[in-house]
Design a protein around this motif. Structure first.
Motif, PDB file in Angstrom:
ATOM      1  N   ASP A 189     -43.443   6.022 -10.642  1.00 13.44           N
ATOM      2  CA  ASP A 189     -43.964   5.724 -11.844  1.00 13.44           C
ATOM      3  C   ASP A 189     -43.055   6.203 -12.942  1.00 13.44           C
ATOM      4  O   ASP A 189     -42.256   7.135 -12.857  1.00 13.44           O
ATOM      5  CB  ASP A 189     -45.412   6.004 -12.105  1.00 13.44           C
ATOM      6  N   LYS A 190     -43.285   5.828 -14.145  1.00  9.56           N
ATOM      7  CA  LYS A 190     -42.294   6.122 -15.536  1.00  9.56           C
ATOM      8  C   LYS A 190     -42.568   7.880 -15.819  1.00  9.56           C
ATOM      9  O   LYS A 190     -41.366   8.470 -15.941  1.00  9.56           O
ATOM     10  CB  LYS A 190     -42.722   5.614 -16.860  1.00  9.56           C
ATOM     11  N   ARG A 191     -43.711   8.419 -15.693  1.00 10.36           N
ATOM     12  CA  ARG A 191     -43.639   9.709 -15.687  1.00 10.36           C
ATOM     13  C   ARG A 191     -42.917  10.583 -14.636  1.00 10.36           C
ATOM     14  O   ARG A 191     -42.145  11.540 -14.954  1.00 10.36           O
ATOM     15  CB  ARG A 191     -44.931  10.097 -15.552  1.00 10.36           C
ATOM     16  N   GLN A 192     -42.940  10.142 -13.518  1.00 13.79           N
ATOM     17  CA  GLN A 192     -42.393  10.634 -12.387  1.00 13.79           C
ATOM     18  C   GLN A 192     -40.722  10.525 -12.463  1.00 13.79           C
ATOM     19  O   GLN A 192     -39.812  11.494 -12.277  1.00 13.79           O
ATOM     20  CB  GLN A 192     -42.743  10.130 -11.066  1.00 13.79           C
ATOM     21  N   GLN A 193     -40.372   9.270 -12.881  1.00 18.09           N
ATOM     22  CA  GLN A 193     -38.795   9.325 -13.152  1.00 18.09           C
ATOM     23  C   GLN A 193     -38.332  10.120 -14.307  1.00 18.09           C
ATOM     24  O   GLN A 193     -37.342  10.644 -14.390  1.00 18.09           O
ATOM     25  CB  GLN A 193     -38.655   7.607 -13.652  1.00 18.09           C
ATOM     26  N   LEU A 194     -39.174  10.302 -15.363  1.00 19.96           N
ATOM     27  CA  LEU A 194     -38.803  10.758 -16.415  1.00 19.96           C
ATOM     28  C   LEU A 194     -38.756  12.479 -15.981  1.00 19.96           C
ATOM     29  O   LEU A 194     -37.731  13.122 -16.318  1.00 19.96           O
ATOM     30  CB  LEU A 194     -39.493  10.749 -17.629  1.00 19.96           C
ATOM     31  N   LEU A 195     -39.487  12.936 -15.215  1.00 21.04           N
ATOM     32  CA  LEU A 195     -39.611  14.211 -14.680  1.00 21.04           C
ATOM     33  C   LEU A 195     -38.403  14.454 -13.850  1.00 21.04           C
ATOM     34  O   LEU A 195     -37.808  15.647 -14.236  1.00 21.04           O
ATOM     35  CB  LEU A 195     -40.949  14.255 -13.864  1.00 21.04           C
ATOM     36  N   LEU A 196     -37.942  13.590 -12.914  1.00 18.55           N
ATOM     37  CA  LEU A 196     -36.806  13.868 -12.229  1.00 18.55           C
ATOM     38  C   LEU A 196     -35.466  13.823 -13.039  1.00 18.55           C
ATOM     39  O   LEU A 196     -34.731  14.737 -13.024  1.00 18.55           O
ATOM     40  CB  LEU A 196     -36.788  12.886 -11.025  1.00 18.55           C
ATOM     41  N   SER A 197     -35.519  13.085 -14.286  1.00 19.86           N
ATOM     42  CA  SER A 197     -34.557  12.989 -14.798  1.00 19.86           C
ATOM     43  C   SER A 197     -34.300  14.152 -15.828  1.00 19.86           C
ATOM     44  O   SER A 197     -33.207  14.909 -15.992  1.00 19.86           O
ATOM     45  CB  SER A 197     -34.583  11.842 -15.835  1.00 19.86           C
ATOM     46  N   LEU A 198     -35.177  14.599 -16.141  1.00 21.02           N
ATOM     47  CA  LEU A 198     -35.259  16.044 -16.884  1.00 21.02           C
ATOM     48  C   LEU A 198     -34.874  17.074 -16.268  1.00 21.02           C
ATOM     49  O   LEU A 198     -34.259  18.090 -16.723  1.00 21.02           O
ATOM     50  CB  LEU A 198     -36.810  16.280 -17.732  1.00 21.02           C
ATOM     51  N   TYR A 199     -35.252  17.144 -15.036  1.00 21.48           N
ATOM     52  CA  TYR A 199     -34.844  18.300 -14.100  1.00 21.48           C
ATOM     53  C   TYR A 199     -33.543  18.391 -13.665  1.00 21.48           C
ATOM     54  O   TYR A 199     -32.667  19.197 -13.622  1.00 21.48           O
ATOM     55  CB  TYR A 199     -35.886  18.432 -13.026  1.00 21.48           C
ATOM     56  N   TYR A 200     -33.237  17.009 -13.092  1.00 25.54           N
ATOM     57  CA  TYR A 200     -31.786  16.869 -12.344  1.00 25.54           C
ATOM     58  C   TYR A 200     -30.728  16.239 -13.143  1.00 25.54           C
ATOM     59  O   TYR A 200     -29.599  17.021 -12.926  1.00 25.54           O
ATOM     60  CB  TYR A 200     -31.895  15.836 -11.190  1.00 25.54           C
ATOM     61  N   GLN A 201     -30.977  15.623 -14.387  1.00 25.71           N
ATOM     62  CA  GLN A 201     -30.047  15.257 -15.256  1.00 25.71           C
ATOM     63  C   GLN A 201     -29.784  16.110 -16.425  1.00 25.71           C
ATOM     64  O   GLN A 201     -28.573  16.541 -16.806  1.00 25.71           O
ATOM     65  CB  GLN A 201     -30.098  13.776 -15.562  1.00 25.71           C
ATOM     66  N   HIS A 202     -30.896  16.246 -17.166  1.00 26.23           N
ATOM     67  CA  HIS A 202     -30.998  17.238 -18.351  1.00 26.23           C
ATOM     68  C   HIS A 202     -31.156  18.821 -17.883  1.00 26.23           C
ATOM     69  O   HIS A 202     -30.969  19.536 -18.922  1.00 26.23           O
ATOM     70  CB  HIS A 202     -31.951  16.678 -19.302  1.00 26.23           C
ATOM     71  N   GLU A 203     -31.416  19.236 -16.794  1.00 22.22           N
ATOM     72  CA  GLU A 203     -31.369  20.550 -16.423  1.00 22.22           C
ATOM     73  C   GLU A 203     -32.427  21.347 -17.266  1.00 22.22           C
ATOM     74  O   GLU A 203     -32.045  22.398 -17.251  1.00 22.22           O
ATOM     75  CB  GLU A 203     -29.967  20.726 -16.439  1.00 22.22           C
ATOM     76  N   LEU A 204     -33.410  20.695 -17.541  1.00 24.02           N
ATOM     77  CA  LEU A 204     -34.623  21.394 -17.963  1.00 24.02           C
ATOM     78  C   LEU A 204     -35.344  22.156 -16.975  1.00 24.02           C
ATOM     79  O   LEU A 204     -35.567  21.681 -15.741  1.00 24.02           O
ATOM     80  CB  LEU A 204     -35.735  20.592 -18.712  1.00 24.02           C
ATOM     81  N   ASN A 205     -35.990  23.347 -17.232  1.00 29.24           N
ATOM     82  CA  ASN A 205     -36.856  23.808 -16.328  1.00 29.24           C
ATOM     83  C   ASN A 205     -38.300  23.620 -16.168  1.00 29.24           C
ATOM     84  O   ASN A 205     -38.541  22.725 -16.989  1.00 29.24           O
ATOM     85  CB  ASN A 205     -36.736  25.639 -16.393  1.00 29.24           C
ATOM     86  N   MET A 206     -38.978  24.011 -15.362  1.00 33.92           N
ATOM     87  CA  MET A 206     -40.462  23.491 -15.322  1.00 33.92           C
ATOM     88  C   MET A 206     -41.284  23.832 -16.574  1.00 33.92           C
ATOM     89  O   MET A 206     -42.017  22.777 -17.050  1.00 33.92           O
ATOM     90  CB  MET A 206     -41.115  24.206 -14.188  1.00 33.92           C
ATOM     91  N   LYS A 207     -40.868  24.974 -17.089  1.00 37.64           N
ATOM     92  CA  LYS A 207     -41.584  25.089 -18.408  1.00 37.64           C
ATOM     93  C   LYS A 207     -41.338  24.289 -19.613  1.00 37.64           C
ATOM     94  O   LYS A 207     -42.109  23.756 -20.273  1.00 37.64           O
ATOM     95  CB  LYS A 207     -41.281  26.793 -18.833  1.00 37.64           C
ATOM     96  N   GLU A 208     -39.970  23.980 -19.629  1.00 40.10           N
ATOM     97  CA  GLU A 208     -39.556  23.041 -20.690  1.00 40.10           C
ATOM     98  C   GLU A 208     -40.051  21.688 -20.469  1.00 40.10           C
ATOM     99  O   GLU A 208     -40.261  20.951 -21.281  1.00 40.10           O
ATOM    100  CB  GLU A 208     -38.145  23.057 -20.911  1.00 40.10           C
ATOM    101  N   ILE A 209     -39.876  21.280 -19.397  1.00 42.12           N
ATOM    102  CA  ILE A 209     -40.552  19.940 -19.044  1.00 42.12           C
ATOM    103  C   ILE A 209     -41.905  19.739 -18.973  1.00 42.12           C
ATOM    104  O   ILE A 209     -42.557  18.697 -19.808  1.00 42.12           O
ATOM    105  CB  ILE A 209     -40.270  19.399 -17.395  1.00 42.12           C
ATOM    106  N   ALA A 210     -42.540  20.665 -18.968  1.00 43.55           N
ATOM    107  CA  ALA A 210     -44.218  20.675 -19.311  1.00 43.55           C
ATOM    108  C   ALA A 210     -44.243  20.419 -20.967  1.00 43.55           C
ATOM    109  O   ALA A 210     -45.433  19.673 -20.946  1.00 43.55           O
ATOM    110  CB  ALA A 210     -44.710  22.167 -18.810  1.00 43.55           C
ATOM    111  N   LEU A 211     -43.667  21.181 -21.479  1.00 47.58           N
ATOM    112  CA  LEU A 211     -43.627  21.067 -22.892  1.00 47.58           C
ATOM    113  C   LEU A 211     -43.289  19.521 -23.412  1.00 47.58           C
ATOM    114  O   LEU A 211     -43.926  18.741 -24.015  1.00 47.58           O
ATOM    115  CB  LEU A 211     -42.672  21.772 -23.704  1.00 47.58           C
ATOM    116  N   VAL A 212     -42.436  18.879 -22.736  1.00 48.39           N
ATOM    117  CA  VAL A 212     -41.998  17.405 -23.050  1.00 48.39           C
ATOM    118  C   VAL A 212     -43.053  16.650 -22.637  1.00 48.39           C
ATOM    119  O   VAL A 212     -43.536  15.563 -23.333  1.00 48.39           O
ATOM    120  CB  VAL A 212     -40.655  17.144 -22.277  1.00 48.39           C
TER     121      VAL A 212
END
Length: 239
Positions: A189-212
């Motif tokens: 789903d779109k949220r899962q795709q965004l999560l993986l993109s933020l983590y592996y492509q944009h290299e955000l950590n879990m705390k930063e992704i949680a804010l996004v």
């Protein structure tokens, strides 16, 4: 930088192409990658290793990247980031960084997570898990990260295989697997795709992704682990 010189002198990695002083000069522009990777992974490994220890492992990974890659160019930064990250995860795995008690607790954590999921019909919160297990919130968070790190390492190994040098007729198989991965990612789903993109492509950590995503850090951790478990299972069938 002393660790790099030591590695060069002891021949820890495949034969150096440059003197230790030359290697240090070449790597200076890329030292920020080590800090970035450590910041990226820090939440996943909790307090098991200190930041200085992680950075030392990352420095050796950066040196290995240089020796494997050759003279740095515009693509080196991406290659080095992967090697630094892989070096840290490999060292954690080699040291069996989760003590026996933590592994046992992680199993209990997974059991309680599944039981509460079935009972509530939704993923449990950290507070609900803490109450169910009768442990502090900090312990719940640490156990969640410990479980997640193993899934991350397995996924990284699969990506490494997909990105390796297969050669000959096997190249067609690799391309087929890459297409399979793309299809699997598209099926999320779109949220899962965004999560993986933020983590592996944009290299955000879990705390930063949680804010996004406007979620709790523990929920992001849960979603990430679920995504990796699904992808690991499907990709492993293809290898």
């Amino acid at each position: 930088m002393q660790e790099m010189q030591w590695a060069a002198e002891t021949g820890s990695f495949p034969g150096p192409r440059w003197s230790p002083a030359e290697e240090q000069t070449l790597l200076l522009p890329y030292l920020h990658l080590v800090r970035r990777v450590v910041g990226h992974l820090r939440s996943q490994v909790g307090t098991v290793l200190g930041r200085d220890d992680l950075e030392q492992i990352g420095l050796l990974g950066l040196l290995e990247a240089l020796r494997r890659y050759g003279p740095p160019d515009e693509q080196f930064e991406y290659f080095a980031f992967k090697r630094i990250r892989g070096a840290i995860l490999d060292e954690l795995r080699r040291q069996d960084w989760r003590p026996r008690q933590l592994r046992q607790q992680a199993n209990v954590f997974n059991q309680h997570s599944r039981a509460l999921l079935n009972q509530l019909g939704r993923p449990p919160s950290e507070a609900e898990l803490a109450a169910s297990m009768a442990v502090p919130l900090a312990t719940v968070r640490e156990l969640g990260y410990a479980s997640q790190a193993e899934a991350m390492h397995s996924f990284d190994e699969l990506l490494e295989k997909l990105g390796g040098d297969w050669g000959g007729e096997c190249e067609a198989q690799r391309m087929e697997l890459q297409l399979t991965l793309q299809q699997l990612l598209a099926s999320l789903d779109k949220r899962q795709q965004l999560l993986l993109s933020l983590y592996y492509q944009h290299e955000l950590n879990m705390k930063e992704i949680a804010l996004v995503l406007n979620l709790t850090e523990s929920r992001v951790c849960q979603l990430h682990k679920q995504c990796l478990a699904h992808l690991n299972s499907r990709l492993a069938e293809c290898l």
